[in-house]
Design an enzyme around this catalytic site. Structure first.
Site, PDB file in Angstrom:
ATOM      1  N   CYS A  71      -9.716   3.144 -19.258  1.00  0.00           N
ATOM      2  CA  CYS A  71     -11.392   3.357 -18.774  1.00  0.00           C
ATOM      3  C   CYS A  71     -11.687   4.198 -19.983  1.00  0.00           C
ATOM      4  O   CYS A  71     -12.987   3.941 -20.329  1.00  0.00           O
ATOM      5  CB  CYS A  71     -11.512   3.912 -17.450  1.00  0.00           C
ATOM      6  N   ARG A 153     -13.229  -1.801 -10.533  1.00  0.00           N
ATOM      7  CA  ARG A 153     -13.428  -2.271 -11.708  1.00  0.00           C
ATOM      8  C   ARG A 153     -14.285  -3.588 -12.058  1.00  0.00           C
ATOM      9  O   ARG A 153     -13.618  -4.512 -12.297  1.00  0.00           O
ATOM     10  CB  ARG A 153     -11.976  -2.518 -12.853  1.00  0.00           C
TER      11      ARG A 153
END
Length: 244
Positions: A71, A153
């Protein structure tokens, strides 16, 4: 009396179960749906999405947690592409399920990183706190058959009318491809502006397809054939030349 107690017990447990189902309800917005609205705190202040970005394209990125390697690399790529998205009239909003103070610390850390030999970049887009998973549930980012917040996600491209136009989901261990997300955004903008279709493997500026119009007159079809900006491979695959 026993029957009444049994009936009340059944009613009570049914209500508890119904309440639990409502609390755990996960909405799954589809293409063409209005983007679910939310108001939450972020690293740049209070954000009301999508209303704060009216008349603009928006991209909503979600992350499972702060200070995670994949991330962090994605946030760094986003930060490097901020100017590109600004030129496309597009606002970036990032959602993560950690607390706001954790977001602030994460941003501060990211802004000190020299990534791919680039100078550190200031993050201008907001990182929204979704600590109670309200946003994640509204956008269907908690997958029922997978594991908790690790599955938050997703990427949602939202148009100026606040309609969801594209959705991407990525596994935990695979970083998102910013080039493909930007290509999809430009493709949507091109299709809307020119009223055309986008062929496979299209790149910005490339040739585009014309919608099949079986009702076109012979003269209209001939006009397309005679125009040097158009060509066809077969009657159902007519192209308009791009700007390349």
């Amino acid at each position: 009396m026993k029957k009444i107690i049994l009936l009340l017990s059944i009613l009570f447990f049914s209500m508890v179960q119904l309440s639990a189902q409502e609390d755990n309800h996960i909405h799954h917005p589809m293409l063409g749906d209005r983007a679910p609205s939310f108001t939450a705190e972020s690293t740049t202040g209070t954000v009301t999405f999508p209303q704060d970005y009216i008349y603009k394209w928006k991209i909503l990125f979600s992350h499972p947690a702060d200070f995670t390697p994949v991330c962090t690399s994605e946030i760094l790529e986003l930060a490097g592409a901020q100017k590109d998205f600004n030129k496309l009239g597009t606002e970036i909003v990032v959602v993560s399920t950690d607390k706001l103070d954790m977001h602030t610390q994460w941003v501060k850390s990211i802004e000190s990183i020299r990534y791919k030999d680039r100078e550190p970049v200031k993050i201008e887009f907001p990182l929204v706190s979704d600590v109670d998973y309200t946003i994640s549930k509204e956008y269907g980012m908690l997958q029922p058959s997978a594991s908790t917040t690790k599955d938050v996600r997703g990427v949602f491209i939202v148009d100026p009318k606040n309609k969801i136009r594209a959705i991407f989901y990525y596994p935990m261990n695979i970083g998102r491809n910013l080039d493909e997300i930007e290509r999809t955004l430009i493709a949507l903008q091109t299709a809307d502006k020119q009223h055309v279709l986008i062929p496979g493997d299209w790149q910005p500026g490339g040739d585009v397809l014309l919608p099949v119009n079986k009702s076109s007159s012979e003269s209209e079809k001939q006009a397309v054939k005679d125009d040097p900006d158009y060509y066809q491979l077969t009657w159902y695959m007519q192209y308009k030349k791009g700007s390349k």
